[in-house]
Motif scaffolding. Sequence first.
Motif, PDB file in Angstrom:
ATOM      1  N   PRO A   1     -19.499 -28.672  92.669  1.00  0.00           N
ATOM      2  CA  PRO A   1     -18.825 -27.805  91.702  1.00  0.00           C
ATOM      3  C   PRO A   1     -17.489 -28.355  91.222  1.00  0.00           C
ATOM      4  CG  PRO A   1     -19.757 -26.488  93.463  1.00  0.00           C
ATOM      5  CD  PRO A   1     -19.950 -27.931  93.854  1.00  0.00           C
ATOM      6  N   ASN A   2     -16.768 -29.046  92.099  1.00  0.00           N
ATOM      7  CA  ASN A   2     -15.471 -29.609  91.707  1.00  0.00           C
ATOM      8  C   ASN A   2     -15.598 -30.588  90.547  1.00  0.00           C
ATOM      9  OD1 ASN A   2     -14.113 -28.135  93.611  1.00  0.00           O
ATOM     10  ND2 ASN A   2     -14.093 -29.773  95.142  1.00  0.00           N
ATOM     11  N   ASP A   3     -16.797 -31.161  90.383  1.00  0.00           N
ATOM     12  CA  ASP A   3     -16.992 -32.112  89.293  1.00  0.00           C
ATOM     13  C   ASP A   3     -16.949 -31.427  87.935  1.00  0.00           C
ATOM     14  OD1 ASP A   3     -17.340 -34.155  91.143  1.00  0.00           O
ATOM     15  OD2 ASP A   3     -19.499 -33.835  91.266  1.00  0.00           O
ATOM     16  N   PHE A   4     -17.083 -30.100  87.914  1.00  0.00           N
ATOM     17  CA  PHE A   4     -17.154 -29.376  86.649  1.00  0.00           C
ATOM     18  C   PHE A   4     -15.925 -28.521  86.371  1.00  0.00           C
ATOM     19  CE2 PHE A   4     -21.491 -29.959  88.221  1.00  0.00           C
ATOM     20  CZ  PHE A   4     -22.034 -30.677  87.180  1.00  0.00           C
ATOM     21  N   MET A   5     -15.136 -28.210  87.381  1.00  0.00           N
ATOM     22  CA  MET A   5     -13.957 -27.370  87.191  1.00  0.00           C
ATOM     23  C   MET A   5     -12.976 -28.051  86.246  1.00  0.00           C
ATOM     24  SD  MET A   5     -13.292 -26.023  91.072  1.00  0.00           S
ATOM     25  CE  MET A   5     -14.544 -25.108  91.967  1.00  0.00           C
ATOM     26  N   ASP A   6     -12.517 -27.291  85.259  1.00  0.00           N
ATOM     27  CA  ASP A   6     -11.628 -27.887  84.251  1.00  0.00           C
ATOM     28  C   ASP A   6     -10.801 -26.779  83.607  1.00  0.00           C
ATOM     29  OD1 ASP A   6     -10.400 -29.317  82.260  1.00  0.00           O
ATOM     30  OD2 ASP A   6     -12.170 -30.503  81.787  1.00  0.00           O
ATOM     31  N   ASP A   7      -9.490 -26.939  83.607  1.00  0.00           N
ATOM     32  CA  ASP A   7      -8.591 -25.910  83.087  1.00  0.00           C
ATOM     33  C   ASP A   7      -7.927 -26.296  81.774  1.00  0.00           C
ATOM     34  OD1 ASP A   7      -8.807 -23.922  85.129  1.00  0.00           O
ATOM     35  OD2 ASP A   7      -7.650 -25.219  86.465  1.00  0.00           O
ATOM     36  N   TRP A   8      -8.377 -27.357  81.129  1.00  0.00           N
ATOM     37  CA  TRP A   8      -7.622 -27.819  79.969  1.00  0.00           C
ATOM     38  C   TRP A   8      -7.679 -26.831  78.801  1.00  0.00           C
ATOM     39  CZ3 TRP A   8      -9.479 -28.465  75.131  1.00  0.00           C
ATOM     40  CH2 TRP A   8     -10.846 -28.653  74.962  1.00  0.00           C
ATOM     41  N   ILE A   9      -8.848 -26.192  78.582  1.00  0.00           N
ATOM     42  CA  ILE A   9      -8.945 -25.221  77.489  1.00  0.00           C
ATOM     43  C   ILE A   9      -8.033 -24.025  77.765  1.00  0.00           C
ATOM     44  CG2 ILE A   9     -10.442 -23.524  76.382  1.00  0.00           C
ATOM     45  CD1 ILE A   9     -12.683 -25.476  76.412  1.00  0.00           C
ATOM     46  N   ALA A  10      -8.116 -23.485  78.974  1.00  0.00           N
ATOM     47  CA  ALA A  10      -7.286 -22.333  79.333  1.00  0.00           C
ATOM     48  C   ALA A  10      -5.801 -22.684  79.232  1.00  0.00           C
ATOM     49  CB  ALA A  10      -7.636 -21.869  80.748  1.00  0.00           C
ATOM     50  N   THR A  11      -5.442 -23.873  79.690  1.00  0.00           N
ATOM     51  CA  THR A  11      -4.043 -24.299  79.627  1.00  0.00           C
ATOM     52  C   THR A  11      -3.570 -24.419  78.181  1.00  0.00           C
ATOM     53  OG1 THR A  11      -4.269 -25.504  81.716  1.00  0.00           O
ATOM     54  CG2 THR A  11      -2.417 -26.104  80.292  1.00  0.00           C
ATOM     55  N   ALA A  12      -4.396 -25.036  77.328  1.00  0.00           N
ATOM     56  CA  ALA A  12      -4.034 -25.200  75.918  1.00  0.00           C
ATOM     57  C   ALA A  12      -3.882 -23.846  75.230  1.00  0.00           C
ATOM     58  CB  ALA A  12      -5.081 -26.049  75.199  1.00  0.00           C
ATOM     59  N   ILE A  13      -4.758 -22.895  75.570  1.00  0.00           N
ATOM     60  CA  ILE A  13      -4.661 -21.560  74.982  1.00  0.00           C
ATOM     61  C   ILE A  13      -3.369 -20.866  75.416  1.00  0.00           C
ATOM     62  CG2 ILE A  13      -5.683 -19.243  75.009  1.00  0.00           C
ATOM     63  CD1 ILE A  13      -8.438 -20.633  75.182  1.00  0.00           C
ATOM     64  N   GLY A  14      -3.087 -20.917  76.703  1.00  0.00           N
ATOM     65  CA  GLY A  14      -1.885 -20.273  77.218  1.00  0.00           C
ATOM     66  C   GLY A  14      -0.603 -20.862  76.658  1.00  0.00           C
ATOM     67  N   GLU A  15      -0.623 -22.148  76.360  1.00  0.00           N
ATOM     68  CA  GLU A  15       0.584 -22.813  75.873  1.00  0.00           C
ATOM     69  C   GLU A  15       0.773 -22.687  74.368  1.00  0.00           C
ATOM     70  OE1 GLU A  15       0.115 -26.811  77.184  1.00  0.00           O
ATOM     71  OE2 GLU A  15       0.907 -26.423  79.208  1.00  0.00           O
ATOM     72  N   ASN A  16      -0.296 -22.355  73.627  1.00  0.00           N
ATOM     73  CA  ASN A  16      -0.206 -22.421  72.166  1.00  0.00           C
ATOM     74  C   ASN A  16      -0.584 -21.150  71.408  1.00  0.00           C
ATOM     75  OD1 ASN A  16       0.276 -25.515  71.601  1.00  0.00           O
ATOM     76  ND2 ASN A  16      -1.311 -25.424  73.181  1.00  0.00           N
ATOM     77  N   LEU A  17      -1.452 -20.322  71.953  1.00  0.00           N
ATOM     78  CA  LEU A  17      -1.968 -19.175  71.202  1.00  0.00           C
ATOM     79  C   LEU A  17      -1.414 -17.869  71.779  1.00  0.00           C
ATOM     80  CD1 LEU A  17      -5.676 -20.345  70.760  1.00  0.00           C
ATOM     81  CD2 LEU A  17      -3.723 -20.703  69.223  1.00  0.00           C
ATOM     82  N   HIS A  18      -0.149 -17.637  71.516  1.00  0.00           N
ATOM     83  CA  HIS A  18       0.554 -16.523  72.149  1.00  0.00           C
ATOM     84  C   HIS A  18       0.257 -15.169  71.510  1.00  0.00           C
ATOM     85  CE1 HIS A  18       2.627 -19.669  74.235  1.00  0.00           C
ATOM     86  NE2 HIS A  18       3.186 -20.146  73.122  1.00  0.00           N
ATOM     87  N   GLU A  19      -0.323 -15.146  70.319  1.00  0.00           N
ATOM     88  CA  GLU A  19      -0.548 -13.886  69.606  1.00  0.00           C
ATOM     89  C   GLU A  19      -1.982 -13.378  69.707  1.00  0.00           C
ATOM     90  OE1 GLU A  19       1.921 -12.162  68.321  1.00  0.00           O
ATOM     91  OE2 GLU A  19       3.272 -13.746  69.020  1.00  0.00           O
ATOM     92  N   LEU A  20      -2.791 -13.994  70.546  1.00  0.00           N
ATOM     93  CA  LEU A  20      -4.191 -13.575  70.665  1.00  0.00           C
ATOM     94  C   LEU A  20      -4.313 -12.142  71.175  1.00  0.00           C
ATOM     95  CD1 LEU A  20      -6.063 -16.651  72.206  1.00  0.00           C
ATOM     96  CD2 LEU A  20      -6.127 -15.853  69.838  1.00  0.00           C
ATOM     97  N   ARG A  21      -5.288 -11.417  70.599  1.00  0.00           N
ATOM     98  CA  ARG A  21      -5.646 -10.080  71.085  1.00  0.00           C
ATOM     99  C   ARG A  21      -7.003 -10.071  71.767  1.00  0.00           C
ATOM    100  NH1 ARG A  21      -0.759 -10.340  68.644  1.00  0.00           N
ATOM    101  NH2 ARG A  21       0.120  -8.280  68.194  1.00  0.00           N
ATOM    102  N   HIS A  22      -7.878 -10.950  71.329  1.00  0.00           N
ATOM    103  CA  HIS A  22      -9.260 -10.963  71.821  1.00  0.00           C
ATOM    104  C   HIS A  22      -9.615 -12.401  72.194  1.00  0.00           C
ATOM    105  CE1 HIS A  22     -13.602  -9.405  71.441  1.00  0.00           C
ATOM    106  NE2 HIS A  22     -13.714 -10.685  71.756  1.00  0.00           N
ATOM    107  N   LEU A  23      -9.955 -12.624  73.455  1.00  0.00           N
ATOM    108  CA  LEU A  23     -10.276 -13.976  73.932  1.00  0.00           C
ATOM    109  C   LEU A  23     -11.561 -13.940  74.744  1.00  0.00           C
ATOM    110  CD1 LEU A  23      -9.593 -16.970  74.375  1.00  0.00           C
ATOM    111  CD2 LEU A  23      -8.163 -16.288  76.313  1.00  0.00           C
TER     112      LEU A  23
END
Length: 331
Positions: free
Chosen positions: A203-225
């Motif tokens: 499972p560790n081969d698939f764990m990846d946080d880059w999308i979540a990190t990019a969203i948290g750092e850039n899309l601060h006005e989201l209402r629906h994710l």
Amino acid sequence: MDQQKAINLKKPVLGASQFKHIRKVKRPKRNWLDLPSEITANILHRIGVFDIFQNAQKVCTTWREICKDPAIWRVIYVDASFDTNANRAFEEMCKRAVDRSQGQLVDITIVRFCNEEILEYIANRSIQLKRLTIACCDDFSNRIWTKCLVKFPLLEELSLYATNISREGIETAGRYCSKLKTLKVNQENYRFWDYYSDGEYEPNDFMDDWIATAIGENLHELRHLELIGSPMTNEGLKMILDGCHHLELLDLRRCLFLHLGGDLWKRCLQQIKCVKLPNHFPEGCPFIYKTDEFSDEFGGFCEEYYDESEVGYDEESEGGSDEESEGGSDE
């Protein structure tokens, strides 16, 4: 009395065939060309892009002129699922539809044939676009998202199903798509289940946080994710909670590497009105997860890597029912 009977006997008796003939009323013939043009346009819009080009516009001159009206093409839906061997034809059809919108396009959905050429074609001609949906198309480079999202300043909703987006694309959306309130990046996580099940991968081969990190750092006005099928971990979820303070709905179904419990779960309930849990079946997710074909595999995977008991269904976690877990607290 005898006189009354005599009168009745003189009345004619109608047979069944004669009775039907008397009751038959001629209905006026309908002429569809007599409909107001706005009603005809509404009807033609509902039959879809393919049927407009292949059939409706060939019926008569009046319909052809209506089919050229840019108002019909403000919303475009093109699905190549029924003939994936005709992608080139669908590409040309999509371009013609965009051209007919004359810059008025606000909503477009493309299924199973979108590529970089089409995406760039839309971006160059659709500055008013508010909703972009792409499904089952994963042939996009980092460059194309950066190049195209710059040209969608009015974009409010970006929905991707089994379709890749780059970190740079999310960063670009954060800088140039200030009205973006809804983001859906939904994936088919059974793709990596096939690999994992044979024991060749962990499972560790698939764990990846880059999308979540990019969203948290850039899309601060989201209402629906929606991040159905995301391989993110608790660290990625924390980045989303830290950066997206206006979220009202967070869909974590099939995020099988999350372990919600304790303070993290309490924070989700306090910060977000509706949270959909990883072990909930993704019913209602279009284009992917249409059946429960993989429900048994998902269930086994969830039991091993996602323990529902860790999610505090008790007094400490806002009252504890399954409905409350989706709806959050009343506050």
